[in-house]
Design an enzyme around this catalytic site. Structure first.
Site, PDB file in Angstrom:
ATOM      1  N   LYS A 106       1.902  -6.896  -6.405  1.00 45.54           N
ATOM      2  CA  LYS A 106       2.193  -5.535  -5.624  1.00 45.54           C
ATOM      3  C   LYS A 106       1.772  -4.336  -6.508  1.00 45.54           C
ATOM      4  O   LYS A 106       1.933  -4.629  -7.730  1.00 45.54           O
ATOM      5  CB  LYS A 106       3.351  -5.371  -5.110  1.00 45.54           C
ATOM      6  CG  LYS A 106       3.528  -4.528  -3.765  1.00 45.54           C
ATOM      7  CD  LYS A 106       3.247  -5.480  -2.546  1.00 45.54           C
ATOM      8  CE  LYS A 106       3.196  -4.296  -1.285  1.00 45.54           C
ATOM      9  NZ  LYS A 106       3.111  -5.315   0.077  1.00 45.54           N
TER      10      LYS A 106
HETATM   11  P1  NAD Z   1       1.710   2.886   6.945  1.00 49.19           P
HETATM   12  O1  NAD Z   1       1.822   3.742   5.873  1.00 49.19           O
HETATM   13  O2  NAD Z   1       0.599   2.508   7.952  1.00 49.19           O
HETATM   14  O3  NAD Z   1       2.834   3.286   8.240  1.00 49.19           O
HETATM   15  C1  NAD Z   1       4.187   3.546   7.766  1.00 49.19           C
HETATM   16  C2  NAD Z   1       5.024   4.049   9.012  1.00 49.19           C
HETATM   17  O4  NAD Z   1       6.217   4.380   8.636  1.00 49.19           O
HETATM   18  C3  NAD Z   1       4.566   5.426   9.299  1.00 49.19           C
HETATM   19  O5  NAD Z   1       4.541   5.612  10.608  1.00 49.19           O
HETATM   20  C4  NAD Z   1       5.452   6.090   8.596  1.00 49.19           C
HETATM   21  O6  NAD Z   1       5.543   7.716   9.370  1.00 49.19           O
HETATM   22  C5  NAD Z   1       6.901   5.345   8.927  1.00 49.19           C
HETATM   23  N1  NAD Z   1       8.029   5.763   8.300  1.00 49.19           N
HETATM   24  C6  NAD Z   1       8.142   6.236   7.072  1.00 49.19           C
HETATM   25  N2  NAD Z   1       9.355   6.334   6.643  1.00 49.19           N
HETATM   26  C7  NAD Z   1      10.160   6.283   7.651  1.00 49.19           C
HETATM   27  C8  NAD Z   1      11.289   6.436   8.105  1.00 49.19           C
HETATM   28  N3  NAD Z   1      12.285   6.947   7.185  1.00 49.19           N
HETATM   29  N4  NAD Z   1      11.887   6.167   9.527  1.00 49.19           N
HETATM   30  C9  NAD Z   1      10.959   5.717  10.127  1.00 49.19           C
HETATM   31  N5  NAD Z   1       9.422   5.639  10.157  1.00 49.19           N
HETATM   32  C10 NAD Z   1       9.276   6.014   8.768  1.00 49.19           C
HETATM   33  O7  NAD Z   1       2.397   1.247   6.479  1.00 49.19           O
HETATM   34  P2  NAD Z   1       2.048   0.028   7.215  1.00 49.19           P
HETATM   35  O8  NAD Z   1       0.924  -0.619   6.419  1.00 49.19           O
HETATM   36  O9  NAD Z   1       2.325   0.025   8.619  1.00 49.19           O
HETATM   37  O10 NAD Z   1       3.432  -0.820   6.462  1.00 49.19           O
HETATM   38  C11 NAD Z   1       4.769  -0.735   7.049  1.00 49.19           C
HETATM   39  C12 NAD Z   1       5.508  -1.676   6.264  1.00 49.19           C
HETATM   40  O11 NAD Z   1       4.866  -3.041   6.738  1.00 49.19           O
HETATM   41  C13 NAD Z   1       5.829  -1.714   4.940  1.00 49.19           C
HETATM   42  O12 NAD Z   1       7.033  -2.299   4.488  1.00 49.19           O
HETATM   43  C14 NAD Z   1       4.618  -2.520   4.441  1.00 49.19           C
HETATM   44  O13 NAD Z   1       5.059  -3.179   2.971  1.00 49.19           O
HETATM   45  C15 NAD Z   1       4.791  -3.824   5.210  1.00 49.19           C
HETATM   46  N6  NAD Z   1       3.486  -4.425   5.468  1.00 49.19           N
HETATM   47  C16 NAD Z   1       2.376  -3.866   5.546  1.00 49.19           C
HETATM   48  C17 NAD Z   1       1.163  -4.854   5.796  1.00 49.19           C
HETATM   49  C18 NAD Z   1      -0.127  -4.248   6.094  1.00 49.19           C
HETATM   50  O14 NAD Z   1      -1.202  -5.044   6.172  1.00 49.19           O
HETATM   51  N7  NAD Z   1      -0.235  -3.026   6.065  1.00 49.19           N
HETATM   52  C19 NAD Z   1       1.408  -6.281   5.671  1.00 49.19           C
HETATM   53  C20 NAD Z   1       2.459  -6.667   5.415  1.00 49.19           C
HETATM   54  C21 NAD Z   1       3.752  -5.913   5.442  1.00 49.19           C
END
Ligand code: NAD
Length: 420
Positions: A106
């Site tokens: 990561k």
């Molecule tokens: P992203 O940046 O696209 O979205 C994150 C979202 O969370 C946004 O809508 C943001 O406004 C919201 N957010 C942030 N703080 C918040 C809070 N306190 N309360 C409510 N909403 C809040 O990120 P993503 O890629 O969607 O990732 C989200 C999660 O999924 C993370 O934990 C990431 O590690 C995990 N993840 C992502 C992927 C991927 O392919 N992008 C894969 C596996 C896991």
């Protein structure tokens, strides 16, 4: 930060539980309990006003026993080394659980990208990529998007590494735009996987998706896609939240309209969105809404010892990495609320990243149907394995998933032996 909220301590605690149940040899425990490599970089970025600002970033490789390492890059003000270590360790288990030939890694930069112009974001990305490039490569370490990073940022990283090498290296990163070697289906893959895991878990409970009340925290890549696909499957998404607000509608939110709205917003937020019958609520209230499925899809440590007793969901499906602390896990288990763990529920992203890497190495691209059906097969098989093990040994789903994953990683490391 207390140990209870430190993601790396949490990741180690989860590993210890599995290691104990597997009766892992102390030598292999010691190897797997810590990351193999950690790189911290402090680097300057020239801002648009001509001044220079220093930033700090990390790349952590947890374990290389099963192959090159894989894991996203996060841009967030609260990134720290322990968070990146935890996320890297979770990636190792995730890749092993769905049986793709990677270890976990990561990366992250301490930055609020909303404070930067697009040109500054590009300069920061290229300089960070350059500084961690000693670790990266299609055969070594392949990053992907995570919180606040996207396909454009992946393209800048791919271009930076390619400029260093003097030729295009598409397989050095995944989650790229399609026109520079990205895979069809990659952007939606994590959210699609979450929706499939909801479908499988709900079917196991003998229930239908039609009318299922779903709440989603986080409306970014993962949360909004999962919400949209579940909406299309007939679920009623009654609550969603992003970093700026939370929204509730008892009869179901208009998720396609909300997605269109946030897609057009500069920071992909729902701020300013209005609809009849929809009411604003707090983020705390959102997590405590009565619903059938709660999907935390934002950040770590959202369901904790402090609020788990008030969760009124029939099931939790973890879109985010590490949203549930061990204290919350214990409370939810005692209350009979199943938790489909992150290393399974959000593995769709790394599975299609793996497809993108394979396609990039072969320069041979597959169609979307092929990708989605391969994704579904891998995820549903992994779900079935986890479900069967959990049922046969009366274990929580997370523990069952860890047993399968840690065992595979331990076997790979033991088979390779200790060098020299
Ligand atoms: P992203 O940046 O696209 O979205 C994150 C979202 O969370 C946004 O809508 C943001 O406004 C919201 N957010 C942030 N703080 C918040 C809070 N306190 N309360 C409510 N909403 C809040 O990120 P993503 O890629 O969607 O990732 C989200 C999660 O999924 C993370 O934990 C990431 O590690 C995990 N993840 C992502 C992927 C991927 O392919 N992008 C894969 C596996 C896991």
């Amino acid at each position: 930060m207390s140990d209870q909220a430190n993601p790396f301590r949490i990741a180690q605690q989860q590993f210890d539980t599995a290691a104990e149940l597997l009766n892992l040899h102390p030598d292999i425990r010691a190897v797997l309990r810590v990351p193999q490599r950690e790189l911290t970089v402090n680097f300057p970025v020239r801002l648009d006003d001509g001044s220079v600002q220093m930033f700090t970033g990390y790349r952590v490789q947890h374990n290389l026993g099963r192959g090159p390492v894989k894991g996203g890059i996060r841009y967030h003000p609260s990134v720290d080394l322990d968070e990146v270590r935890a996320l890297a360790m979770w990636m190792t288990w995730k890749c092993a659980l769905v049986n793709i030939p990677y270890g976990g890694a990561k990366g992250g930069v301490i930055v609020d990208p909303r404070q930067l112009s697009l040109a500054e974001l590009e300069r920061l990305t290229r300089r960070f990529a350059s500084d961690v490039s000693i670790l990266l490569g299609p055969e070594k370490d392949i990053p992907a998007p995570d919180v606040n990073t996207n396909a454009q940022i992946m393209a800048w990283i791919m271009d930076t590494i390619s400029m260093h090498r003097g030729y295009t290296v598409p397989a050095v990163i995944t989650g790229k735009p399609i026109q520079v070697g990205g895979s069809l289906g990659r952007i939606e893959a994590t959210g699609r996987g979450v929706s499939l895991m909801v479908r499988e878990a709900v079917h196991k409970q003998g229930r239908a998706l039609e009318g299922l009340r779903v709440v989603v925290q986080g409306f970014g890549n993962v949360g909004s896609t999962a919400a949209l696909l579940l909406h299309e499957m007939g679920c009623q998404v009654i609550g969603v939240a992003d970093a700026a607000g939370a929204y509730y509608c008892a009869s179901g939110l208009d998720i396609p309209a909300m997605r269109t709205y946030s897609d057009r917003h500069t920071f992909r937020l729902l701020q300013g969105y209005e609809a009849p019958h929809m009411v604003p609520i707090t983020g705390t209230e959102l997590l405590e809404l009565e619903c059938d499925v709660l999907i935390p899809a934002a950040l770590e440590n959202q369901l904790t010892g402090a609020n788990a007793a008030r969760v009124r969901a029939g099931m939790v499906v973890e879109g985010a990495n590490g949203p549930t602390t061990p204290a919350a896990d214990a409370i939810l288990t005692a209350r009979g609320i199943p938790v489909v763990p992150d290393i399974l529920a959000n593995a769709g992203g790394v599975i299609v990243s793996y497809f993108e890497w394979v396609q990039g190495l072969q320069e041979f691209f597959w169609d979307e149907h092929d990708i989605n059906s391969k994704l579904e097969r891998i995820l549903v098989n992994a779900f079935e394995e986890v479900w069967q093990l959990a049922a046969s040994r009366a274990l929580p789903l997370r523990t069952a998933a860890y047993l399968l994953a840690v065992q595979r990683v331990a076997e790979a490391n033991a088979t390779r032996g200790v060098y020299p």
